[in-house]
Design an enzyme around this catalytic site. Sequence first.
Site, PDB file in Angstrom:
ATOM      1  N   HIS A 213       0.837  -1.203   0.000  1.00  0.00           N
ATOM      2  CA  HIS A 213       0.000   0.000   0.000  1.00  0.00           C
ATOM      3  C   HIS A 213       0.871   1.253   0.000  1.00  0.00           C
ATOM      4  CE1 HIS A 213      -2.369  -3.271   1.630  1.00  0.00           C
ATOM      5  NE2 HIS A 213      -3.453  -2.633   1.267  1.00  0.00           N
TER       6      HIS A 213
ATOM      7  N   HIS B  14      -4.082   3.247  -3.353  1.00  0.00           N
ATOM      8  CA  HIS B  14      -4.225   2.674  -2.007  1.00  0.00           C
ATOM      9  C   HIS B  14      -3.489   1.344  -1.836  1.00  0.00           C
ATOM     10  CE1 HIS B  14      -6.116   0.902   1.564  1.00  0.00           C
ATOM     11  NE2 HIS B  14      -6.231  -0.177   0.806  1.00  0.00           N
TER      12      HIS B  14
ATOM     13  N   GLU C  81     -17.381  -4.688  24.907  1.00  0.00           N
ATOM     14  CA  GLU C  81     -16.536  -5.885  25.003  1.00  0.00           C
ATOM     15  C   GLU C  81     -15.334  -5.814  24.057  1.00  0.00           C
ATOM     16  OE1 GLU C  81     -19.808  -5.971  24.383  1.00  0.00           O
ATOM     17  OE2 GLU C  81     -20.704  -6.866  26.183  1.00  0.00           O
TER      18      GLU C  81
ATOM     19  N   HIS D 131     -28.100 -16.283  25.314  1.00  0.00           N
ATOM     20  CA  HIS D 131     -27.005 -16.122  26.275  1.00  0.00           C
ATOM     21  C   HIS D 131     -26.247 -17.421  26.542  1.00  0.00           C
ATOM     22  CE1 HIS D 131     -28.735 -12.258  26.799  1.00  0.00           C
ATOM     23  NE2 HIS D 131     -28.016 -11.951  27.864  1.00  0.00           N
TER      24      HIS D 131
HETATM   25  C1  LIG Z   1     -11.187  -4.980   9.977  1.00  0.00           C
HETATM   26  C2  LIG Z   1     -10.674  -4.773   8.583  1.00  0.00           C
HETATM   27  N1  LIG Z   1     -11.553  -4.798   7.569  1.00  0.00           N
HETATM   28  C3  LIG Z   1     -11.108  -4.661   6.300  1.00  0.00           C
HETATM   29  C4  LIG Z   1      -9.777  -4.498   6.041  1.00  0.00           C
HETATM   30  C5  LIG Z   1      -9.277  -4.412   4.595  1.00  0.00           C
HETATM   31  N2  LIG Z   1      -8.840  -3.014   4.349  1.00  0.00           N
HETATM   32  C6  LIG Z   1      -7.556  -2.674   4.381  1.00  0.00           C
HETATM   33  S1  LIG Z   1      -7.345  -1.015   4.197  1.00  0.00           S
HETATM   34  C7  LIG Z   1      -9.009  -0.788   4.046  1.00  0.00           C
HETATM   35  C8  LIG Z   1      -9.620   0.584   3.904  1.00  0.00           C
HETATM   36  C9  LIG Z   1      -8.717   1.569   3.392  1.00  0.00           C
HETATM   37  O1  LIG Z   1      -9.185   2.829   3.572  1.00  0.00           O
HETATM   38  P1  LIG Z   1      -8.504   3.810   4.598  1.00  0.00           P
HETATM   39  O2  LIG Z   1      -8.621   3.238   5.950  1.00  0.00           O
HETATM   40  O3  LIG Z   1      -9.093   5.127   4.381  1.00  0.00           O
HETATM   41  O4  LIG Z   1      -6.981   3.790   4.216  1.00  0.00           O
HETATM   42  P2  LIG Z   1      -6.292   4.600   3.015  1.00  0.00           P
HETATM   43  O5  LIG Z   1      -7.036   4.260   1.771  1.00  0.00           O
HETATM   44  O6  LIG Z   1      -6.380   6.018   3.356  1.00  0.00           O
HETATM   45  O7  LIG Z   1      -4.900   4.078   2.999  1.00  0.00           O
HETATM   46  C10 LIG Z   1      -9.689  -1.973   4.124  1.00  0.00           C
HETATM   47  C11 LIG Z   1     -11.159  -2.095   3.989  1.00  0.00           C
HETATM   48  C12 LIG Z   1      -8.906  -4.485   7.132  1.00  0.00           C
HETATM   49  N3  LIG Z   1      -7.592  -4.350   6.981  1.00  0.00           N
HETATM   50  N4  LIG Z   1      -9.385  -4.591   8.392  1.00  0.00           N
END
Ligand SMILES: Cc1ncc(C[n+]2csc(CCOP(=O)(O)OP(=O)(O)O)c2C)c(N)n1
Length: 657
Positions: free
Chosen positions: A27, A258, A407, A469
């Site tokens: 990334h 990204h 939690e 539960h």
């Molecule tokens: C709990 C979780 N769900 C999904 C992902 C897969 N994932 C990695 S980055 C991302 C989103 C990226 O958007 P952002 O947080 O805005 O990061 P940016 O594009 O600015 O680097 C996702 C959905 C993950 N790493 N963790």
Amino acid sequence: MTTNLNLLANAIRFLSIDAVQKANSGHPGMPMGMADVATVLFKHYLKFNPENPSWINRDRFILSAGHGSMLLYSLLYLTGYKNFSIDDLKNFRQFKSICAGHPEYKKNSGIETTTGPLGQGLGNSVGLAIGEEIFRKKFGANIINHKTYVITSDGDLMEGVSHEVMSLAGHLKLKNLIVFFDNNKVSIDGSTSLSVSDNYKKRFESYGWNFIEINGHNHNEISNAIKKTSKSNKPNIISCKTIIGFGSPNKSGKASSHGSPLGDEEIALVRKKLKWNSKPFEIPKDILNTWRNIGKKGTALEKKWLDSLNNKNYKIKKELEEILNNKNLKSLDQLINSEKEKFFKEKPAIATRECSSIVIESISTLLPELIGGSADLSGSNNTKTKNSKIISSKDFNGNYIHYGVREHGMAATMNGLALYGGLIPFGGTFLIFSDYCKPSIRLSALMGLKVIYIFSHDSIGLGEDGPTHQPIEQLAGLRAIPNLNVFRPADINETLECWHIALKSKNTPSAIILSRQKLPYINPFFTKENKCELGAYVVNKTSQNYAVNLIASGSEVEIALEAQKKLKKINIDSKVISMPCQELFDQQNNTFKNEIIDKNIPVITIEASSICSWEKYSNHNMGIKTFGESAPYKEVYSHFNLTSAKIVELAEKIIKQ
Ligand SMILES: Cc1ncc(C[n+]2csc(CCOP(=O)(O)OP(=O)(O)O)c2C)c(N)n1
């Protein structure tokens, strides 16, 4: 100042894009966007010493947006952390590289926590900031006075756990927590406008946070914002308007930067645009020197700190050392043994959740580092005792956190407390809601943290609250997590022993599973050695020539013992085995395992839960394959055939076969 900072930030940008390109995955967008913020922070504010990444008074730097891991690795390399050479960066995302796809916690490396599952790092940072408050109160503000800095992303803040932990942080007024929000308005699917319309200012102000908004590429604005946080009496979030993939002519501001390499052509264009003439992984000498000098400042900082620690009275120094090295645990053996002896004589019949409470009460006098809590079920989980002192925004001189009905936030925060150093967190909820903690439990296990989960109301034995539960599949799910010890003690002495193992274990978290209902004392021996340490032991054998093994855990050991008596009456001898911890049993050698379970003799397993994790020991498993039922618990047990009469029936049938 500005040019210099630009060059320093570009060093991060190019290491990141070149490493992603070489690995052909990763990334680049986020490190390119947040390079300016990170540069200002590391150059002017962050207190750290690459020579000693574990220095207790260092500022913590958490990259919650773990997908941007190259930002962290670049910083650690540039500032001179020994674990991060240029070859390590070239090895980004390769087998066993310290520069793994997402940051993986390694003690004393500079990577403070494992991130990648969005929201978790934010939760850890709340635990770290609480840790700082606790230590500051204990050891004084001239010894502990550091900050916890976090980089968080749109995705982090969309995750539900972010609400839980930010709300808790606001409530506790964690003023030394400073979160940089990489507000680039882009996530994987494209613009965040596809899915979010939150007003972040209002959101954070309603939590009781200090909200600052800046241009994340303007070094003066970044610097001024960080300065402002030092005057705040609330947690701080600096919303940094940034451009994802900053510097890329065709991909900046777009989701395309990204999560995949920019490509050679585009990288050439970025080099041109940012006037960066160096080859991949080559950092011009003067820039590398400037970065290295930033890192070197840490040696003097730590030295100065050590001097003031040495000037403190000896008692404080000793106490700090004892906590950091968990030395207090050494005096635990004696306490546990005398308690065991007492209960062996008394043989109390009490629910194991109450047993756990007795244990907590006695051990907390010895262990000031034990930080308890519950997700609003203190009285039900029995985690709060008369030795619990509540931690509040006004007083961190305590050992108990009311996490509220949060939690997931509790579990992520506990990971942060464990990462802080010295502290041993435990926290409770019902076993059924362990599902709400699961993503963080998994990370406790992956990181090898000493976190103790207390899960009460462990089966249909909770009765009238019914199937919503009553946990069925939760034990099997927890047991499927590598490096997690799942304990289900059957009585007070087993509970003592399981707690003892959990406290002594170095790199394995524990889940202690406890009954709501009263259970009899079962263990017929008094031995100083810890019988649960080997995972299972024989409670009673009616003859050397027994015809059937009955293996049970927790509340079902009582039923197995009842069945044993009934079997004896019809001249069937049996052996009852209590198995409080499958994981520890499975680690023993075959001689021991065969001694406990002679597989030439029929084996019946009994647990009021899914049979999934028991099938490795036998084909005859008494358990539950549907959801539970709402009724008084004895009726529910009968409905599911979990009675001594049914065990006898099955044993007779198997023996006759
Ligand atoms: C709990 C979780 N769900 C999904 C992902 C897969 N994932 C990695 S980055 C991302 C989103 C990226 O958007 P952002 O947080 O805005 O990061 P940016 O594009 O600015 O680097 C996702 C959905 C993950 N790493 N963790």
